[in-house]
Design a protein around this motif. Structure first.
Motif, PDB file in Angstrom:
ATOM      1  N   PRO A 104      16.184   8.504  41.877  1.00 36.45           N
ATOM      2  CA  PRO A 104      15.173   8.649  40.814  1.00 36.45           C
ATOM      3  C   PRO A 104      15.628   7.913  39.555  1.00 36.45           C
ATOM      4  CG  PRO A 104      16.459  10.663  40.993  1.00 36.45           C
ATOM      5  CD  PRO A 104      16.924   9.760  42.107  1.00 36.45           C
ATOM      6  N   TRP A 105      15.588   6.583  39.615  1.00 35.70           N
ATOM      7  CA  TRP A 105      16.178   5.760  38.551  1.00 35.70           C
ATOM      8  C   TRP A 105      15.607   6.089  37.170  1.00 35.70           C
ATOM      9  CZ3 TRP A 105      20.532   3.466  39.358  1.00 35.70           C
ATOM     10  CH2 TRP A 105      20.858   2.971  40.630  1.00 35.70           C
ATOM     11  N   GLY A 106      14.293   6.293  37.100  1.00 37.77           N
ATOM     12  CA  GLY A 106      13.682   6.561  35.805  1.00 37.77           C
ATOM     13  C   GLY A 106      14.246   7.806  35.145  1.00 37.77           C
ATOM     14  N   GLN A 107      14.290   8.899  35.908  1.00 37.61           N
ATOM     15  CA  GLN A 107      14.822  10.149  35.366  1.00 37.61           C
ATOM     16  C   GLN A 107      16.324  10.061  35.108  1.00 37.61           C
ATOM     17  OE1 GLN A 107      12.964  12.265  38.768  1.00 37.61           O
ATOM     18  NE2 GLN A 107      12.345  13.794  37.249  1.00 37.61           N
ATOM     19  N   MET A 108      17.035   9.381  35.995  1.00 39.67           N
ATOM     20  CA  MET A 108      18.484   9.257  35.824  1.00 39.67           C
ATOM     21  C   MET A 108      18.822   8.481  34.556  1.00 39.67           C
ATOM     22  SD  MET A 108      21.323   7.488  38.341  1.00 39.67           S
ATOM     23  CE  MET A 108      21.162   8.718  39.630  1.00 39.67           C
ATOM     24  N   LEU A 109      18.178   7.334  34.371  1.00 37.46           N
ATOM     25  CA  LEU A 109      18.499   6.487  33.228  1.00 37.46           C
ATOM     26  C   LEU A 109      17.932   7.024  31.920  1.00 37.46           C
ATOM     27  CD1 LEU A 109      18.060   2.943  34.843  1.00 37.46           C
ATOM     28  CD2 LEU A 109      20.179   4.205  34.391  1.00 37.46           C
ATOM     29  N   CYS A 110      17.078   8.038  31.989  1.00 37.00           N
ATOM     30  CA  CYS A 110      16.588   8.693  30.773  1.00 37.00           C
ATOM     31  C   CYS A 110      17.337   9.991  30.479  1.00 37.00           C
ATOM     32  CB  CYS A 110      15.090   8.987  30.905  1.00 37.00           C
ATOM     33  SG  CYS A 110      14.042   7.517  30.837  1.00 37.00           S
ATOM     34  N   TYR A 169      35.159  14.499  31.783  1.00 33.34           N
ATOM     35  CA  TYR A 169      33.969  13.763  32.221  1.00 33.34           C
ATOM     36  C   TYR A 169      34.098  13.121  33.598  1.00 33.34           C
ATOM     37  CZ  TYR A 169      36.253   9.270  31.404  1.00 33.34           C
ATOM     38  OH  TYR A 169      37.096   8.197  31.492  1.00 33.34           O
ATOM     39  N   LEU A 170      35.313  12.917  34.111  1.00 38.54           N
ATOM     40  CA  LEU A 170      35.502  12.097  35.302  1.00 38.54           C
ATOM     41  C   LEU A 170      34.729  12.612  36.509  1.00 38.54           C
ATOM     42  CD1 LEU A 170      37.030   9.519  36.112  1.00 38.54           C
ATOM     43  CD2 LEU A 170      38.827  10.975  37.026  1.00 38.54           C
ATOM     44  N   GLY A 171      34.713  13.926  36.700  1.00 40.13           N
ATOM     45  CA  GLY A 171      33.969  14.486  37.824  1.00 40.13           C
ATOM     46  C   GLY A 171      32.654  15.119  37.416  1.00 40.13           C
ATOM     47  N   ASN A 172      32.227  14.844  36.189  1.00 38.40           N
ATOM     48  CA  ASN A 172      31.030  15.476  35.642  1.00 38.40           C
ATOM     49  C   ASN A 172      29.752  15.097  36.403  1.00 38.40           C
ATOM     50  OD1 ASN A 172      28.993  15.229  32.734  1.00 38.40           O
ATOM     51  ND2 ASN A 172      29.651  17.136  33.667  1.00 38.40           N
ATOM     52  N   GLY A 173      29.748  13.907  37.021  1.00 41.41           N
ATOM     53  CA  GLY A 173      28.588  13.506  37.805  1.00 41.41           C
ATOM     54  C   GLY A 173      28.304  14.468  38.944  1.00 41.41           C
ATOM     55  N   LEU A 174      29.353  15.101  39.482  1.00 44.06           N
ATOM     56  CA  LEU A 174      29.185  16.076  40.559  1.00 44.06           C
ATOM     57  C   LEU A 174      28.619  17.390  40.037  1.00 44.06           C
ATOM     58  CD1 LEU A 174      32.528  15.447  42.473  1.00 44.06           C
ATOM     59  CD2 LEU A 174      30.230  14.831  43.233  1.00 44.06           C
ATOM     60  N   ASP A 175      28.785  17.653  38.740  1.00 42.88           N
ATOM     61  CA  ASP A 175      28.199  18.855  38.141  1.00 42.88           C
ATOM     62  C   ASP A 175      26.698  18.690  37.943  1.00 42.88           C
ATOM     63  OD1 ASP A 175      30.780  19.983  37.819  1.00 42.88           O
ATOM     64  OD2 ASP A 175      31.025  18.946  35.891  1.00 42.88           O
ATOM     65  N   ILE A 176      26.314  17.541  37.417  1.00 53.18           N
ATOM     66  CA  ILE A 176      24.917  17.370  37.012  1.00 53.18           C
ATOM     67  C   ILE A 176      24.018  16.855  38.137  1.00 53.18           C
ATOM     68  CG2 ILE A 176      25.596  16.984  34.613  1.00 53.18           C
ATOM     69  CD1 ILE A 176      25.022  13.996  35.027  1.00 53.18           C
ATOM     70  N   LEU A 202      23.204  21.496  36.350  1.00 49.06           N
ATOM     71  CA  LEU A 202      22.552  20.741  37.415  1.00 49.06           C
ATOM     72  C   LEU A 202      21.213  20.212  36.923  1.00 49.06           C
ATOM     73  CD1 LEU A 202      22.922  20.059  40.502  1.00 49.06           C
ATOM     74  CD2 LEU A 202      21.407  22.005  40.938  1.00 49.06           C
ATOM     75  N   GLN A 203      20.984  18.920  37.098  1.00 47.25           N
ATOM     76  CA  GLN A 203      19.769  18.285  36.599  1.00 47.25           C
ATOM     77  C   GLN A 203      18.615  18.458  37.588  1.00 47.25           C
ATOM     78  OE1 GLN A 203      19.875  16.631  33.292  1.00 47.25           O
ATOM     79  NE2 GLN A 203      21.599  18.053  33.510  1.00 47.25           N
ATOM     80  N   PRO A 204      17.388  18.607  37.088  1.00 44.27           N
ATOM     81  CA  PRO A 204      16.241  18.836  37.979  1.00 44.27           C
ATOM     82  C   PRO A 204      15.941  17.691  38.926  1.00 44.27           C
ATOM     83  CG  PRO A 204      15.528  18.457  35.699  1.00 44.27           C
ATOM     84  CD  PRO A 204      17.006  18.636  35.667  1.00 44.27           C
ATOM     85  N   TRP A 205      16.372  16.480  38.597  1.00 47.69           N
ATOM     86  CA  TRP A 205      16.096  15.325  39.454  1.00 47.69           C
ATOM     87  C   TRP A 205      17.139  15.136  40.554  1.00 47.69           C
ATOM     88  CZ3 TRP A 205      20.372  12.370  38.613  1.00 47.69           C
ATOM     89  CH2 TRP A 205      20.967  12.434  37.348  1.00 47.69           C
ATOM     90  N   ASN A 206      18.065  16.089  40.689  1.00 45.21           N
ATOM     91  CA  ASN A 206      19.104  15.982  41.721  1.00 45.21           C
ATOM     92  C   ASN A 206      18.513  16.047  43.129  1.00 45.21           C
ATOM     93  OD1 ASN A 206      21.913  16.091  42.795  1.00 45.21           O
ATOM     94  ND2 ASN A 206      21.324  18.176  43.360  1.00 45.21           N
ATOM     95  N   ASN A 207      17.385  16.753  43.306  1.00 46.52           N
ATOM     96  CA  ASN A 207      16.739  16.880  44.616  1.00 46.52           C
ATOM     97  C   ASN A 207      15.321  16.310  44.552  1.00 46.52           C
ATOM     98  OD1 ASN A 207      18.686  18.426  46.364  1.00 46.52           O
ATOM     99  ND2 ASN A 207      18.532  19.853  44.639  1.00 46.52           N
ATOM    100  N   PRO A 208      15.185  14.976  44.544  1.00 46.82           N
ATOM    101  CA  PRO A 208      13.849  14.375  44.441  1.00 46.82           C
ATOM    102  C   PRO A 208      13.088  14.524  45.749  1.00 46.82           C
ATOM    103  CG  PRO A 208      15.474  12.667  44.826  1.00 46.82           C
ATOM    104  CD  PRO A 208      16.242  13.952  44.660  1.00 46.82           C
TER     105      PRO A 208
END
Length: 493
Positions: free
Chosen positions: A264-270, A393-400, A466-472
């Motif tokens: 979900p590039w739009g939501q990710m990059l925003c 921050y290094l593993g923060n992508g796995l959190d969000i 956890l971000q809502p766009w994680n499960n598009p």
């Protein structure tokens, strides 16, 4: 399988869990990852004939090589071919690795999300090991052939770093991920070990031995990785039902069983949380590259102290960084498990510590950096504190967004890869006509601002939620080829 073999597997399984085996092999993998990357940096000192100024200094073989058996720059008499490369050619060879490296950061992360991190990380290291083994042959054939090999090596290793995030997303429970991500800092441990070992090998067996040893060890690691590591707990034939249930229940629905077919590039990059990781990582790595790569130049040119000659000073910062990475990661996971701090608060706290401390130390360096002892102490402490980024921050992508952790880290690492080029250009531009302590003070002020700015950005924009766009929602039916469901877990009464 015989009863004896089954009993042996059972004992191994009881001794080490599948997660512990994965963690151990990941740690060793990142140690080797660094070794495969920097072996040329160490060996090239002995590969090049010193003070080549004219054809009379070397017997050229017609393909850009020089055959001779003179003593190496370290004074060891090894009958081995050396090459008449000038400074420009030498730096060209060293820099060619990054041409390939920067190309596969983002694609490697996304590919690992689609087909599995085990495949991408494992094949990355396997092919890099094979390329390392043929590096001496490439150098003997032609200078250009060596450059091609190094570019392809960078291309392979570029995918390895973001590929480990999708592995963690399916194997490591959320409250244990800080500890697992500290394995990435084993690259620092690899640096501390690789440098002295390679130096010794060159002195007794010549420069080619460095590539043969690191390549061979890389092949052995690859064999172990593909033998003992599987894409998911559900596909692992040796995992216990208890361990599989523990992992799957802890991860829950945060990581999709069906890998998302699109980003979900739009939501990710925003997303501010994504940009917090990208910007913070870019600035932090810029500071780290400058400290690690330019410190020897500063110590040599300004303080007339060759830090490379002192093995302790060369290895201490790397060892300290790894110790901090492990210690801070265990502390971070403990604080989260106990409920003392939320994931967001934990990531912000450790990121601030890992970046503000080096920033303040760079300010101290401005005023005390004219002394060699102070400089070594300050830089060692700065790298030591920087190790805490694994809990930040290094593993923060796995959190969000665990489903897209590889893509997020690929984006961040692509930006940060430019940090090496930018830091070298910056130092060169500031010190080109003025190799004085005053010029380096400007460098230290820039580093202080960079580190502290990175911390501020993450504290303001970062998140552990956890971000809502994680499960598009899926747009297309995913091919069964890319899915490894494994066997259903039986309910045990």
């Amino acid at each position: 399988m015989s009863n004896t073999e089954k009993g042996g597997l059972h004992r191994v399984r009881n001794f080490l869990s599948c997660r512990q085996v994965l963690s151990l092999l990941t740690m060793l993998g990142f140690m080797l990852n660094y070794a495969l990357r920097v072996n040329l940096t160490i060996a090239i000192v002995d590969m090049v004939r010193p003070n080549v100024t004219s054809p009379q200094n070397a017997t050229l073989t017609g393909n850009g090589t020089a055959a001779n058996g003179t003593a190496s720059p370290d004074g060891v008499d090894v009958n081995e071919e050396r090459f008449p490369w000038d400074t420009y050619q030498t730096n060209f060879v060293l820099g060619s690795f990054f041409w390939g490296y920067i190309l596969t950061e983002l694609p490697g992360g996304r590919l690992a999300e689609l087909i599995g991190g085990r495949r991408v990380f494992g094949h990355s290291m396997l092919w890099a090991s094979l390329l390392t083994l043929i590096t001496p042959l490439a150098a003997h054939i032609n200078y250009v052939v060596l450059i091609v090999v190094r570019v392809v090596l960078g291309f392979m290793l570029g995918a390895s770093w973001p590929a480990i995030h999708p592995v963690a997303a399916v194997w490591i429970p959320p409250m244990e991920r800080s500890k697992f991500m500290s394995n990435m800092m084993a690259s620092s441990l690899g640096a501390a070990i690789t440098m002295p070992i390679c130096g010794y090998l060159i002195s007794v067996a010549g420069w080619a031995s460095v590539f043969y040893l690191t390549g061979a060890v890389g092949l052995l690691w690859s064999l172990a990785w593909f033998t003992f590591v599987y894409e998911t707990p559900a596909t692992h034939p040796r995992i216990t039902a208890e361990e599989r249930r523990e992992i799957e229940e802890a991860i829950g629905t945060t990581t999709s069983k069906k890998r998302p077919s699109h980003v979900p590039w739009g939501q990710m990059l925003c997303s501010p949380a994504v940009w917090a990781i990208i910007i913070c990582h870019g600035l932090a790595v810029f500071g780290f590259f400058t400290v690690v790569n330019q410190l020897p130049t500063f110590m040599s040119k300004i303080l007339h102290f060759d830090i490379k000659e002192n093995g302790l000073f060369s290895s201490l910062p790397y060892l300290g960084k790894y110790v901090m990475a492990v210690a801070s990661s265990y502390l971070a996971d403990y604080l989260r498990q106990k409920g003392t701090l939320s994931t967001t608060a934990t990531r912000k706290l450790f990121t601030a510590f890992a970046l503000v401390i080096p920033g303040l130390l760079m300010v101290v360096q401005v005023f005390l950096g004219y002394d060699a002892t102070w400089s070594v102490t300050i830089f060692s402490l700065a790298l030591f504190a920087h190790g805490a980024v694994t809990a930040g921050y290094l593993g923060n992508g796995l959190d969000i967004a665990p489903n897209f952790g590889g893509t997020i880290f690929g984006l961040a690492n692509t930006l940060s890869s430019f940090g090496g080029f930018l830091s070298t250009w910056m130092v060169g531009a500031l010190t080109y006509n003025d190799q004085s302590f005053h010029s380096w003070q400007i460098v230290f002020w820039i580093l202080a601002a960079t580190y502290i700015s990175a911390a501020v950005v993450f504290v303001i924009l970062g998140s552990g939620e956890l971000q809502p766009w994680n499960n598009p929602p899926e747009r297309v039916r995913i091919s069964d080829v890319t899915q490894e469901e494994g066997v259903p877990l039986k309910n045990e009464k």
